[in-house]
Scaffold this active site. Structure first.
Site, PDB file in Angstrom:
ATOM      1  CG  ASP A 174      -0.888  13.449  22.030  1.00 24.94           C
ATOM      2  OD1 ASP A 174      -0.692  14.364  22.864  1.00 24.94           O
ATOM      3  OD2 ASP A 174      -0.589  12.256  22.244  1.00 24.94           O
ATOM      4  CE1 TYR A 215      -1.832   7.007  14.082  1.00 30.85           C
ATOM      5  CE2 TYR A 215      -1.804   9.085  12.887  1.00 30.85           C
ATOM      6  CZ  TYR A 215      -1.555   8.356  14.028  1.00 30.85           C
ATOM      7  OH  TYR A 215      -1.021   8.982  15.130  1.00 30.85           O
ATOM      8  CG  ASN A 216     -10.052   6.392  10.960  1.00 31.47           C
ATOM      9  OD1 ASN A 216     -10.497   7.333  11.606  1.00 31.47           O
ATOM     10  ND2 ASN A 216     -10.798   5.326  10.681  1.00 31.47           N
ATOM     11  CD  GLU A 228      -3.349   8.384   6.936  1.00 27.55           C
ATOM     12  OE1 GLU A 228      -2.175   8.427   6.496  1.00 27.55           O
ATOM     13  OE2 GLU A 228      -4.018   7.340   6.980  1.00 27.55           O
ATOM     14  CB  THR A 267      -8.657  -0.026   6.600  1.00 28.41           C
ATOM     15  OG1 THR A 267      -8.044   0.406   5.376  1.00 28.41           O
ATOM     16  CG2 THR A 267     -10.106  -0.386   6.344  1.00 28.41           C
ATOM     17  CB  SER A 314      -3.999   2.500  14.666  1.00 28.77           C
ATOM     18  OG  SER A 314      -3.644   3.823  14.319  1.00 28.77           O
ATOM     19  CG  ASP A 348      -2.133  -0.929   1.015  1.00 27.85           C
ATOM     20  OD1 ASP A 348      -2.335  -1.402  -0.123  1.00 27.85           O
ATOM     21  OD2 ASP A 348      -2.860  -1.171   1.990  1.00 27.85           O
TER      22      ASP A 348
END
Length: 257
Positions: free
Chosen positions: A144, A157-158, A117, A155, A160, A34
């Site tokens: 942060d 970083y979002n 993202e 699916t 996680s 990816d």
């Protein structure tokens, strides 16, 4: 392995009378994972309205890669014989992109497109920004940082961060918090927000510091920011589909099986 596979793919397509043209491509084939697809997208982002992408993964199954190395023969056959109908049009699926506009003082601005993202953090201390939806104040965020994702990037970083997985056919963006500060004095919604295509999000800094803004894998340092505008882009990324590969099957195989 990726380089060898690429050379073999180029050789076979050349034998099939396809021409390699990096300056004016019609089909972009990404060999890797990816991350490789993200690099390919940003390399050809100015051609995104007319090119189509297809991915061959050489590691774990990716969300943007339909093909495995052992399926090279089938892929070449699909491209050379099954990809174009009588009108010369490939079977295409289009996914939403995220438009990020960073506006500085005196009207200076930069516009970017993200496939996965955009994240916003500060280079010092906590992020403090007013969040507006359709020019109405929604909240003052302290924490942060913030992650704003596309449906296809939901699916990554979002996820996680505890964000929702959104089907890429839904034209939307998702805003997910990173370690927000919530106590008797400071309050945020504490849940991801999913905005439709006709909604716009504005992030307005509450202090004059430098911001780290990422666009997929690219990292920018932005100073003297007046606001950051985020919305569903008018452009869409186009993938060439030579066989069915349902999104929820990708999700299951990536996270459950």
């Amino acid at each position: 392995m990726s380089n060898q596979l690429k050379e073999e793919l180029v050789r076979r397509l050349t034998e099939a009378k396809w021409v390699e043209d990096g300056g004016n491509p019609m089909l972009i084939i990404s060999v890797g994972g990816d991350g490789t697809m993200l690099e390919a997208f940003h390399r050809y982002v100015h051609h995104v309205a007319r090119v189509a992408f297809v991915g061959v993964h050489t590691g774990r199954l990716g969300f943007y890669a339909d093909w495995r190395p052992e399926e090279l023969d089938l892929l070449v056959t699909s491209i050379t014989k099954g990809s174009v109908d009588e009108q010369g049009v490939m079977d295409i699926v289009a996914y939403p992109l995220l438009e990020v506009t960073v506006v500085h003082g005196q009207g200076q601005r930069s516009r970017h497109l993200a496939l996965n993202e955009c994240t916003v953090k500060t280079t010092e201390g906590s992020l403090v920004m007013n969040l507006e939806v359709n020019e109405d104040h929604f909240e003052t965020f302290r924490g942060d940082g913030l992650c704003i994702s596309t449906p296809s990037g939901s699916t990554a970083y979002n996820k996680s961060l505890g964000g929702a997985i959104v089907h890429p056919s839904l034209a939307s963006i998702q805003i997910t918090e990173m370690a927000s500060i919530n106590n008797r004095v400071y309050r945020t919604i504490g849940s991801p927000l999913i905005l439709p295509a006709h909604h716009t999000c504005l992030l307005k800094p509450q202090n004059d510091v430098a911001y780290q803004v990422t666009i997929d894998h690219l990292s920018l340092i932005e100073k003297h920011v007046e606001y950051i505008r985020l919305k569903v882009a008018k452009e869409r990324i186009r993938f060439a589909r030579f066989r069915p590969f349902p999104f929820w099957k990708r999700v299951r195989e990536s996270f459950i099986d």
